[in-house]
Enzyme design. Structure first.
Site, mmCIF file in Angstrom:
data_model
loop_
_atom_site.group_PDB
_atom_site.id
_atom_site.type_symbol
_atom_site.label_atom_id
_atom_site.label_comp_id
_atom_site.label_asym_id
_atom_site.label_seq_id
_atom_site.Cartn_x
_atom_site.Cartn_y
_atom_site.Cartn_z
ATOM 1 N N SER A 97 46.904 51.783 49.138
ATOM 2 C CA SER A 97 46.601 49.832 48.714
ATOM 3 C C SER A 97 46.354 49.229 49.872
ATOM 4 O O SER A 97 46.757 49.092 50.766
ATOM 5 C CB SER A 97 47.876 49.203 47.839
ATOM 6 N N LYS A 113 32.080 44.123 39.824
ATOM 7 C CA LYS A 113 32.624 43.161 41.306
ATOM 8 C C LYS A 113 30.689 42.733 41.041
ATOM 9 O O LYS A 113 30.911 41.741 42.473
ATOM 10 C CB LYS A 113 31.867 44.405 42.250
ATOM 11 N N TYR A 167 30.151 54.931 39.652
ATOM 12 C CA TYR A 167 31.620 53.673 39.508
ATOM 13 C C TYR A 167 30.848 52.449 38.292
ATOM 14 O O TYR A 167 31.354 51.150 38.445
ATOM 15 C CB TYR A 167 30.859 52.792 40.966
ATOM 16 N N VAL A 194 47.999 40.768 35.297
ATOM 17 C CA VAL A 194 46.876 39.874 35.297
ATOM 18 C C VAL A 194 46.389 39.537 33.986
ATOM 19 O O VAL A 194 45.919 38.904 33.517
ATOM 20 C CB VAL A 194 46.191 39.351 36.305
ATOM 21 N N LEU A 216 43.308 43.224 43.402
ATOM 22 C CA LEU A 216 43.204 43.869 42.454
ATOM 23 C C LEU A 216 41.708 44.902 41.333
ATOM 24 O O LEU A 216 40.847 44.066 41.067
ATOM 25 C CB LEU A 216 44.673 43.543 41.234
HETATM 26 O O1 0WD Z 1 37.860 52.537 47.655
HETATM 27 C C1 0WD Z 1 38.515 51.934 47.755
HETATM 28 N N1 0WD Z 1 39.553 52.234 46.871
HETATM 29 C C2 0WD Z 1 37.771 50.190 47.530
HETATM 30 C C3 0WD Z 1 38.637 49.345 47.080
HETATM 31 C C4 0WD Z 1 36.782 50.185 48.219
HETATM 32 C C5 0WD Z 1 35.756 48.837 47.912
HETATM 33 C C6 0WD Z 1 37.032 47.933 46.675
HETATM 34 N N2 0WD Z 1 38.306 48.105 46.573
HETATM 35 C C7 0WD Z 1 39.106 47.320 45.835
HETATM 36 C C8 0WD Z 1 39.127 47.807 44.498
HETATM 37 O O2 0WD Z 1 38.210 47.331 43.640
HETATM 38 C C9 0WD Z 1 40.642 46.630 44.659
HETATM 39 O O3 0WD Z 1 39.734 45.304 43.713
HETATM 40 O O4 0WD Z 1 40.660 47.317 46.638
HETATM 41 C C10 0WD Z 1 41.479 46.661 45.631
HETATM 42 C C11 0WD Z 1 42.843 47.463 45.741
HETATM 43 O O5 0WD Z 1 42.074 48.374 45.194
HETATM 44 P P1 0WD Z 1 42.845 50.263 45.690
HETATM 45 O O6 0WD Z 1 43.977 49.419 46.887
HETATM 46 O O7 0WD Z 1 41.555 51.409 45.870
HETATM 47 O O8 0WD Z 1 44.152 50.410 45.153
HETATM 48 P P2 0WD Z 1 45.233 50.099 44.395
HETATM 49 O O9 0WD Z 1 46.276 50.976 45.622
HETATM 50 O O10 0WD Z 1 45.471 51.301 43.254
HETATM 51 O O11 0WD Z 1 45.235 48.751 43.848
HETATM 52 C C12 0WD Z 1 44.893 48.618 43.193
HETATM 53 C C13 0WD Z 1 45.718 47.896 41.780
HETATM 54 C C14 0WD Z 1 47.089 48.725 41.257
HETATM 55 O O12 0WD Z 1 46.763 50.607 41.031
HETATM 56 P P3 0WD Z 1 46.796 50.931 39.756
HETATM 57 O O13 0WD Z 1 45.765 52.037 40.739
HETATM 58 O O14 0WD Z 1 47.783 51.189 39.029
HETATM 59 O O15 0WD Z 1 45.449 50.207 38.759
HETATM 60 O O16 0WD Z 1 45.481 46.532 41.398
HETATM 61 C C15 0WD Z 1 46.869 46.600 40.751
HETATM 62 C C16 0WD Z 1 47.730 48.021 40.713
HETATM 63 O O17 0WD Z 1 48.658 47.585 41.336
HETATM 64 N N3 0WD Z 1 46.128 46.161 39.012
HETATM 65 C C17 0WD Z 1 46.961 45.350 38.648
HETATM 66 N N4 0WD Z 1 47.763 44.241 38.873
HETATM 67 C C18 0WD Z 1 48.196 42.821 38.099
HETATM 68 N N5 0WD Z 1 47.501 43.717 36.646
HETATM 69 C C19 0WD Z 1 46.436 45.138 37.039
HETATM 70 C C20 0WD Z 1 46.702 44.072 35.966
HETATM 71 N N6 0WD Z 1 46.229 44.254 34.852
HETATM 72 N N7 0WD Z 1 45.616 46.662 36.875
HETATM 73 C C21 0WD Z 1 46.295 46.869 37.965
#
Ligand code: 0WD
Length: 260
Positions: free
Chosen positions: A20, A166, A159, A69, A96
């Site tokens: 993450s 976003k 996307y 959330v 998230l």
């Molecule tokens: O390439 C990428 N990985 C990029 C990510 C490029 C640019 C931006 N981002 C952004 C994502 O859109 C997000 O906003 O970075 C942020 C973090 O994303 P991440 O690190 O890529 O993803 P991950 O490790 O999956 O963490 C996101 C987490 C969720 O994981 P999962 O995959 O189980 O949905 O967001 C959390 C959860 O832990 N999450 C929530 N937390 C609270 N309430 C909820 C919720 N309802 N839904 C998801």
């Protein structure tokens, strides 16, 4: 002036596992001396809780709380705990996002109304909710940081709805920055990260192709790491960035400047 976050209370959301982006951010904030509060997305069997607790234990978070959330009561409970135990909040990390997998592949016009609402609610509105709840607790010069992606401004294949989420998130950053700046110098910024392999990004169709494309075309000829995003977050959270608010800062190896 060196980067020093000693004595700062930082709430970090969005750690799902060791890939993450929020995990990269939490490690860099900890290294700079911040006191951490970690929230995790609870599930029925408590698997997330156990995994995130074990992962983050070496950073000795002083708070470890469930927060979905989509559950307003759970969000309020987090801020009640913050108010009673920390009294003030210096750094808020919103890291998230969620969209139905079916909405992250194929034709954008197939997005369902329900999928649209879900993506916007979790990925976009949550930043506004968090800021509203945190407002009375923000310290002078507090810093709010969210994560965005280039798909907010360009039609990146697959996307889809997340691009809209976003785009609205980046607009939220500007409105929140305008609201929170005058009274207590609270700054609100977004980091636009290049593609990184994580649980969330694996749901986006063709993500590996996108990563390879960036490796070929970005000025730095590579993707970025969670640690590099974490370093930028630590900078934005610190007094070193005291003049920066309402911005989208690209941490993408320079990819967004190319004509490709
Ligand atoms: O390439 C990428 N990985 C990029 C990510 C490029 C640019 C931006 N981002 C952004 C994502 O859109 C997000 O906003 O970075 C942020 C973090 O994303 P991440 O690190 O890529 O993803 P991950 O490790 O999956 O963490 C996101 C987490 C969720 O994981 P999962 O995959 O189980 O949905 O967001 C959390 C959860 O832990 N999450 C929530 N937390 C609270 N309430 C909820 C919720 N309802 N839904 C998801």
């Amino acid at each position: 002036m060196l980067l020093d976050l000693n004595g700062k209370n930082a709430l970090v959301t969005g750690i799902a596992n060791n890939r993450s982006i929020a995990w990269g951010i939490a490690q860099q904030l900890h290294q700079a001396g911040a006191n951490l509060g970690i929230t995790y997305l609870p599930d029925e069997k408590g698997r997330f809780e156990a995994k995130v607790r074990e992962l983050t234990a070496p950073l000795s978070p002083s708070l470890f709380l469930p927060m979905d959330v989509q559950d307003p009561a759970q969000m309020e409970a987090v801020f009640q705990t913050l108010a009673s135990q920390w009294h003030q909040l210096d750094i808020l990390i919103h890291c998230l996002a969620f969209a139905n997998k079916a909405d992250l592949v194929g034709d954008f016009s197939n997005t369902t109304a329900e999928g649209f609402r879900t993506a916007m609610d979790i990925s976009t509105y949550s930043l506004t909710s968090l800021c509203r709840l945190a407002k009375p607790l923000f310290s002078e010069g507090a810093s709010v940081i969210t994560l965005t992606y280039l798909g907010a401004e360009r039609a990146v294949p697959n996307y889809n709805i997340m691009g809209l989420a976003k785009a609205a998130l980046e607009a939220s950053v500007r409105y929140l920055a305008a609201e929170l700046g005058p009274e207590k110098q609270v700054r609100v910024n977004a980091i636009s990260a290049g593609p990184i392999r994580t649980l969330a990004s694996s749901a986006v169709g063709g993500i590996l192709q996108m990563i390879h494309h960036v490796e070929e075309k970005a000025p730095l000829r590579r993707t970025v790491t969670q640690q590099e995003v974490g370093n930028t977050a630590a900078f934005l959270a610190s007094p070193l960035a005291s003049g920066i608010s309402g911005q989208v800062l690209y941490v993408d190896g320079g990819y967004c400047i190319t004509g490709l």
